[in-house]
Design an enzyme around this catalytic site. Structure first.
Site, PDB file in Angstrom:
ATOM      1  N   LYS A 189     -23.424 -13.325 -15.637  1.00 54.86           N
ATOM      2  CA  LYS A 189     -23.880 -12.002 -16.072  1.00 54.86           C
ATOM      3  C   LYS A 189     -24.477 -12.179 -17.471  1.00 54.86           C
ATOM      4  CE  LYS A 189     -22.525  -7.159 -16.203  1.00 54.86           C
ATOM      5  NZ  LYS A 189     -23.376  -6.808 -17.292  1.00 54.86           N
ATOM      6  N   CYS A 222     -15.010  -4.754 -60.895  1.00 55.58           N
ATOM      7  CA  CYS A 222     -15.394  -6.087 -60.430  1.00 55.58           C
ATOM      8  C   CYS A 222     -14.316  -7.060 -60.895  1.00 55.58           C
ATOM      9  CB  CYS A 222     -16.751  -6.439 -61.042  1.00 55.58           C
ATOM     10  SG  CYS A 222     -17.447  -7.980 -60.445  1.00 55.58           S
TER      11      CYS A 222
HETATM   12  S1  IVH Z   1     -27.729  -7.473 -10.452  1.00 51.60           S
HETATM   13  C1  IVH Z   1     -27.609  -3.581  -8.428  1.00 51.60           C
HETATM   14  N1  IVH Z   1     -27.286  -9.769 -11.622  1.00 51.60           N
HETATM   15  O1  IVH Z   1     -25.936  -6.199 -15.765  1.00 51.60           O
HETATM   16  C2  IVH Z   1     -27.818  -4.856  -9.055  1.00 51.60           C
HETATM   17  N2  IVH Z   1     -27.372  -7.814 -12.955  1.00 51.60           N
HETATM   18  O2  IVH Z   1     -23.989  -4.064 -15.644  1.00 51.60           O
HETATM   19  C3  IVH Z   1     -27.731  -4.807 -10.532  1.00 51.60           C
HETATM   20  N3  IVH Z   1     -27.071  -8.234 -15.356  1.00 51.60           N
HETATM   21  O3  IVH Z   1     -28.204  -3.607 -15.152  1.00 51.60           O
HETATM   22  C4  IVH Z   1     -28.282  -5.968 -11.158  1.00 51.60           C
HETATM   23  N4  IVH Z   1     -26.845 -10.419 -15.213  1.00 51.60           N
HETATM   24  O4  IVH Z   1     -29.010  -5.612 -16.533  1.00 51.60           O
HETATM   25  C5  IVH Z   1     -27.435  -8.449 -11.787  1.00 51.60           C
HETATM   26  N5  IVH Z   1     -26.916 -11.889 -12.539  1.00 51.60           N
HETATM   27  C6  IVH Z   1     -27.070 -10.559 -12.700  1.00 51.60           C
HETATM   28  C7  IVH Z   1     -27.015  -9.945 -13.962  1.00 51.60           C
HETATM   29  C8  IVH Z   1     -27.165  -8.562 -14.057  1.00 51.60           C
HETATM   30  C9  IVH Z   1     -26.884  -9.365 -16.031  1.00 51.60           C
HETATM   31  C10 IVH Z   1     -27.137  -6.892 -15.982  1.00 51.60           C
HETATM   32  C11 IVH Z   1     -28.226  -5.995 -15.435  1.00 51.60           C
HETATM   33  C12 IVH Z   1     -27.511  -4.789 -14.904  1.00 51.60           C
HETATM   34  C13 IVH Z   1     -26.227  -4.838 -15.651  1.00 51.60           C
HETATM   35  C14 IVH Z   1     -25.144  -4.111 -14.891  1.00 51.60           C
END
Ligand code: IVH
Length: 685
Positions: free
Chosen positions: A126, A423
């Protein structure tokens, strides 16, 4: 004869053909360079092709192609962003924090599918960035839209075109006999931690607002209306979503493979997990490795892999039921807050600092952490003697996030920490907090701490480079009353015998110090301009001023309009320059520096060598050079029109590697960046 004439292509046909050829060629080389770390042609050849394309486009603007690489350097600034509706809403993910919640998620999916299906998950990182939607038409990048409220976002196409990791025209591929032409890609735009820290440091030096974390800096960059500034920010994107018009793709895993074939950057730590144990293993593995990644992640995402099953499981409100995020907590540690000290900067700003019992957290040992300002102190109510929680999360910079209350409620300091009124230097000057400001200031220009900081800054490597005038020595000389202003540095030669007699000093070290002081007089104007500590004038701004004014007297005479007529000089900087030159104390110091023989003439920049192999190139210096100091090499390169960077990336043109070069050399080798020995470097000048 005449027939032949008719057969010759018209001039714009030739130009059109050549433009197409150049666009294809340069896009191919860009992709190889930025994404595969390969450069089949020399930089000179590349520049020649690029310049040829620019010239042809300038002469034939109507022939400019939508995927032309010339767009990557930025376009005319916008007045505002256009709002665009997303074709499909940009959803968010439900968050989970524990194994039980993951087990619940898995159970819900099994229930929805009645246990009849073969379930597998595609697990990804993520990425802690800013989500972005890209639209490609006929494989050409046509539109980039921010998430916004999920339904409407901003059209930031100009800004996103500057990202060198993205194809302006995607590769030509087929799936099940169908060409992929029109499609949407989504992913996360982010910045590597090292790039974030370098930009923040530079901004701090230049008196500009710093950003709390790489995500904020990324978001701030994408919001800029001038894409030529965005082009200078090292933004990257990682893609995880693909929706192709008229073509169904079976699984998330396959989508990532197709994204790769189309030429998009995707994450490498992708894994298919078939059961809870495998998911757990993935989560733990990524958690263990997260500190070694060059960018921030805040967890992992677990997605049901099959597109058919995703549709069956469906959605709830604005989140898919078929995917979930597992969020990592910020890494924390507990330690003793030994004391709260005040740090006085060279402008008098007072920052409270937590002095900690050293503790290891998220990859490094921390013994000090900033407490920012009085408001932060009050809010957290941290007191000396407390056991505090030190946190290092998405912010990269460690912070004290709270207090562990003793069970009996008795704290070592029974009262909240009172911000000192005075100070803590020997002048005990009153600390004042200007109306509406979060910071306290020491307003006494004779405050020895400010003086120490100013002298340390003046002597620092990138200013006057007076080796031997480090923190401890400055402190001692200020205490002895030998240094009452930066100008006194040039009178230290009258104290030669006294210095020699000091503890740990001898004739040799005294001579070395006095020689470094003498040598500093010859440095060009921008060094002094940076060194004298004009507010908001960092190294870059000092160079710009020195480029525009050949002598300090000229700068001193410049009025506000004249200063503002310089492109890179903004109002804050201009006002700070005017304020500096209207202060009689500063003028007296300048007079004394002049009498001492310091060089007030700008020379380096009037003599930039135009046609050098280094002009316009990004160069990284590493290891020890035998014929010059690192700084001398830097100045020389800048004179040749090169940009000297501190870390190696795919954008680096040359790495000059001296003796004992280490990780930067290794990285350059890995990325295929051209490496120059000291001899090569000297030969190229
Ligand atoms: S999938 C419905 N994959 O996390 C699918 N999101 O908390 C949503 N994000 O808005 C997106 N890494 O900006 C997906 N490998 C990943 C991700 C990811 C970061 C972010 C994305 C999303 C947010 C949700």
């Amino acid at each position: 004869m005449q027939e032949n004439l008719f057969e010759m292509p018209r001039a714009d046909e030739t130009a059109g053909r050549r433009i197409k050829e150049l666009v294809e060629l340069i896009n191919k080389y860009d992709n190889l360079y930025y994404n595969m770390a390969e450069s089949p042609i020399s930089d000179r050849e590349y520049d020649r092709l690029f310049d040829e394309l620019k010239a042809l486009e300038a002469a034939n603007p109507e022939l400019k192609l939508p995927d032309s690489p010339t767009q990557r350097v930025g376009a005319t600034p916008l007045k505002e962003f256009r709002q665009v509706a997303h074709v499909k809403p940009m959803l968010s993910l439900a968050n989970t924090y524990s194994e039980e919640e993951i087990a619940d998620f898995n159970r819900r999916i099994e229930n929805e599918l009645d246990g009849n299906e073969n379930i597998q998950y595609c697990c990804e990182l993520k990425y802690d960035g800013v989500s972005m939607s890209l639209h490609y038409r006929n494989r050409v990048l046509e539109l980039a839209v921010t998430r916004g409220n999920g339904t409407l976002g901003d059209d930031v196409t100009q800004n996103v075109r500057t990202l060198t990791c993205l194809p302006l025209r995607a590769n030509e591929i087929e799936i099940a006999g169908r060409k992929i032409e029109n499609f949407e890609v989504r992913g996360e735009i982010y910045m590597d931690n090292a790039d974030f820290l370098a930009i923040n440091q530079k901004r701090e030096e230049e008196g500009e607002k710093t950003f709390a974390n790489p995500r904020n800096l990324t978001a701030g960059s994408l919001k800029l209306l001038d894409s030529s500034i965005v082009a200078k920010r090292p933004l990257k994107m990682v893609c995880y979503y693909l929706d192709v018009e008229g073509v169904a793709i079976d699984s998330q895993f396959e989508k990532i493979q197709i994204l790769r074939s189309l030429g998009f950057p995707t994450g490498s730590r992708l894994r298919i997990c078939r059961n809870l144990a495998e998911i757990r293993e993935f989560i733990e593995e990524q958690k263990r490795d997260r500190n070694a990644l060059p960018f921030n992640i805040d967890g992992v995402v677990i997605k049901l892999d099959s597109a058919r099953l995703q549709e069956i499981v469906g959605y709830v409100a604005r989140s898919p039921k078929w995917a979930v995020a597992f969020k990592y907590e910020a890494e924390t540690a507990q330690t003793l807050l030994k004391s709260i000290t005040l740090q006085v900067g060279r402008t008098g700003v007072v920052t409270p600092v937590a002095e900690l019992e050293p503790v290891f957290v998220a990859g490094s040992t921390i013994s000090r952490a900033t407490l920012h300002n009085y408001d932060y102190l009050l809010e957290k109510d941290v007191r000396p003697g407390d056991i505090v929680i030190v946190e290092k999360g998405g912010d990269v910079i460690p912070k004290v996030s709270g207090v562990v209350m003793p069970e009996n409620g008795e704290r070592v300091s029974p009262e909240p920490f009172k911000f000192p009124e005075f100070c803590s230097c020997e002048k005990h000057s009153l600390l004042v907090r200007p109306e509406g400001e979060v910071n306290f200031y020491c307003n006494n220009p004779e405050c020895p701490w400010q003086l120490r900081r100013r002298i340390e800054h003046f002597a620092s490597r990138n200013a006057m480079n007076i080796d031997g005038l480090g923190e401890k020595i400055v402190e001692n000389f200020v205490k002895l009353g030998w240094l009452k202003s930066i100008a006194d540095i040039y009178s230290l030669k009258d104290k030669k015998s006294e210095i020699t007699k000091l503890e740990k000093w001898g004739v040799r070290s005294t001579d070395n110090l006095l020689k470094a002081i003498e040598d500093s007089k010859k440095l060009p104007l921008h060094r002094i301009l940076y060194g004298i500590g004009i507010r908001f004038i960092g190294e870059g701004a000092a160079k710009i001023l020195a480029k525009n004014f050949s002598r300090i007297e000229e700068l001193q005479k410049a009025d506000r309009d004249k200063l503002l007529s310089i492109n890179e000089i903004g109002e804050k900087m201009a006002d700070a320059v005017l304020e500096f030159f209207s202060n009689p104390i500063e003028i007296e110091i300048l007079e004394r520096l002049k009498v001492a023989g310091c060089n007030f003439e700008s020379e380096t920049f009037s003599q930039i060598v135009e046609d050098s192999a280094f002009s316009g190139k990004t160069v990284v210096l590493t290891g020890e050079l035998s014929t010059m100091t690192r700084n001398q090499a830097k100045e020389m390169l800048e004179k040749f029109g090169a940009k000297v960077a501190s870390s190696v990336s795919k954008k680096t043109d040359f790495v000059v590697a001296g003796e004992n070069a280490g990780s930067k050399l290794a990285k350059a080798t890995e990325l295929g960046v051209k490496i120059l020995s000291e001899e090569d470097f000297l030969a190229m000048q």
